[in-house]
Write a protein that holds these residues in place. Sequence first.
Motif, short mmCIF file in Angstrom:
data_model
loop_
_atom_site.label_atom_id
_atom_site.label_comp_id
_atom_site.label_asym_id
_atom_site.label_seq_id
_atom_site.Cartn_x
_atom_site.Cartn_y
_atom_site.Cartn_z
N ASP A 44 11.96 -9.31 137.28
CA ASP A 44 11.22 -8.24 137.96
C ASP A 44 9.96 -7.94 137.13
N GLU A 45 8.82 -8.41 137.60
CA GLU A 45 7.57 -8.22 136.84
C GLU A 45 7.05 -6.79 136.95
N GLY A 46 7.59 -6.04 137.92
CA GLY A 46 7.10 -4.67 138.10
C GLY A 46 5.81 -4.64 138.89
N ILE A 47 5.83 -5.30 140.06
CA ILE A 47 4.65 -5.31 140.94
C ILE A 47 5.05 -4.59 142.22
N THR A 48 4.57 -3.36 142.35
CA THR A 48 4.97 -2.53 143.49
C THR A 48 4.50 -3.14 144.81
N GLY A 49 5.40 -3.13 145.78
CA GLY A 49 5.04 -3.64 147.11
C GLY A 49 5.15 -5.15 147.21
N TYR A 50 5.53 -5.78 146.11
CA TYR A 50 5.70 -7.24 146.14
C TYR A 50 7.07 -7.61 145.56
N ARG A 51 7.21 -7.46 144.25
CA ARG A 51 8.46 -7.91 143.66
C ARG A 51 9.65 -7.03 144.05
N THR A 81 5.11 -2.90 132.77
CA THR A 81 5.22 -3.55 134.06
C THR A 81 3.90 -4.27 134.33
N MET A 82 3.87 -5.19 135.28
CA MET A 82 2.59 -5.83 135.62
C MET A 82 1.61 -4.81 136.19
N ASP A 83 2.13 -3.82 136.93
CA ASP A 83 1.23 -2.78 137.45
C ASP A 83 0.50 -2.08 136.30
N ASN A 93 -7.42 -11.52 134.01
CA ASN A 93 -6.51 -12.27 133.15
C ASN A 93 -5.05 -11.88 133.34
N ASN A 94 -4.77 -11.16 134.43
CA ASN A 94 -3.41 -10.64 134.60
C ASN A 94 -2.35 -11.75 134.64
N CYS A 95 -2.70 -12.90 135.26
CA CYS A 95 -1.70 -13.96 135.40
C CYS A 95 -1.36 -14.61 134.05
N THR A 96 -2.26 -14.51 133.07
CA THR A 96 -1.96 -15.03 131.73
C THR A 96 -0.78 -14.25 131.16
N PHE A 97 -0.86 -12.91 131.25
CA PHE A 97 0.23 -12.06 130.76
C PHE A 97 1.51 -12.37 131.52
N CYS A 98 1.37 -12.41 132.84
CA CYS A 98 2.55 -12.57 133.69
C CYS A 98 3.25 -13.91 133.42
N GLY A 99 2.46 -15.00 133.28
CA GLY A 99 3.05 -16.32 133.05
C GLY A 99 3.76 -16.41 131.72
N PHE A 101 4.93 -13.89 129.85
CA PHE A 101 6.11 -13.02 129.82
C PHE A 101 7.24 -13.60 130.68
N ARG A 102 6.89 -14.22 131.81
CA ARG A 102 7.95 -14.76 132.67
C ARG A 102 8.68 -15.90 131.98
N ARG A 103 7.91 -16.76 131.30
CA ARG A 103 8.53 -17.89 130.61
C ARG A 103 9.55 -17.38 129.58
N GLU A 191 2.30 -12.73 149.69
CA GLU A 191 1.74 -13.21 148.43
C GLU A 191 1.61 -12.05 147.44
N CYS A 192 1.66 -12.38 146.17
CA CYS A 192 1.54 -11.36 145.12
C CYS A 192 0.23 -10.59 145.27
N THR A 193 0.32 -9.28 145.10
CA THR A 193 -0.84 -8.39 145.20
C THR A 193 -1.97 -8.83 144.27
N TYR A 194 -1.61 -9.42 143.14
CA TYR A 194 -2.62 -9.75 142.12
C TYR A 194 -3.01 -11.23 142.14
N ALA A 195 -2.55 -11.97 143.14
CA ALA A 195 -2.77 -13.42 143.16
C ALA A 195 -4.20 -13.87 143.47
N PRO A 196 -4.93 -13.21 144.38
CA PRO A 196 -6.18 -13.80 144.86
C PRO A 196 -7.18 -14.21 143.79
FE1 SF4 Z 1 2.28 -12.83 138.19
FE2 SF4 Z 1 -0.16 -13.74 138.81
FE3 SF4 Z 1 2.02 -14.80 139.96
FE4 SF4 Z 1 1.26 -12.32 140.59
S1 SF4 Z 1 0.11 -14.21 140.98
S2 SF4 Z 1 3.38 -12.99 140.13
S3 SF4 Z 1 0.45 -11.57 138.62
S4 SF4 Z 1 1.48 -14.90 137.79
#
Ligand code: SF4
Length: 313
Positions: A44-51, A81-83, A93-99, A101-103, A191-196
């Motif tokens: 659970d990455e903590g992405i409201t409305g998605y995860r 949380t990702m939020d 750079n949010n996906c750098t953190f997310c990737g 931390f997820r690993r 799709e993830c709120t932060y993906a685009p």
């Molecule tokens: Fe995390 Fe980025 Fe994937 Fe969203 S798109 S789940 S922020 S790695």
Amino acid sequence: MFRPGMKVAIGASGGKDSTVLAYVMKLLNEQYDYGLQLFLLSIDEGITGYRDDSLDTVRVNQQEYALPLTILSYEQLFGWTMDSIVREVGRKNNCTFCGVFRRQALDKGAASLGCDVIATGHNADDVAETVLMNLLRGDAARLKRATAIITSSGIGDDGSCVPRCKPFKYTYEKEIVMYAYFKRLHYFSTECTYAPHSYRGFARTFLKDLESIKPSSILDIIHSAEQMTVKTDVKLPPQGVCTRCGSISSQDICKACVLLEGLNRGLPKLGVGKSSRAKKFLQHSSLPLQQNNQQTASSTSSSDLLSQSSELW
Ligand code: SF4
């Protein structure tokens, strides 16, 4: 990828790929008596409305497939949380953190369950995207392992301690969607709120354009990458253990701890980009940490995790 008696953690996000993977693995395991012990492992990455919504789908599947489910959250592991991370770092750079931390979260979860391997739902489109991204970045070391169907046992060369496998490496995304549709599986497709704004998103768009011109582009890219030989002097640094959290790392302090340190010190860009800059800062900095949360990666051991995680058996 699998041997009888293995414990397999299936990375379950509620999306089509991991839902089909869990369904097919359970089906084949029972039908052909593979003797695997299957577990669903969700982060659970903590992405409201998605995860939060996609985890509801995982819970529905957990009931339908009768597989044990463990959910670990970034908040519980890292104190963020990702939020809240996106509020600090913005959407670049949010996906750098997310990737990163997820690993580490998957590693910790699978290790705490005593699993031998983590099976992920990465499909052929994902693998081709990764090949393209590594080419575009000139990252020869990662390019070398991008097409591996399983990382080596023991300490993986990507710094993870539990090997990963990708059973859908040659399966097109379209095939997976159609399978899920005709089998009437429950999956989450938003799709993830932060993906685009992610780098991968641009590689994906490029790949889809290529595919519309030449439908075999995706498998062609994978086959090409499999045939590439990377110079033998392109080596990965030797693996050690992070002095902060004990995770496998090629540096004294692992990437997750550097990113976390930056967040906790109000310097969110610290771990993004050149690692030498972060290393220098960490060596000379004596400022006390402002912990966002008492329970962070540095203080959470694998054995503590199961008691803190949300488990459904
Ligand atoms: Fe995390 Fe980025 Fe994937 Fe969203 S798109 S789940 S922020 S790695």
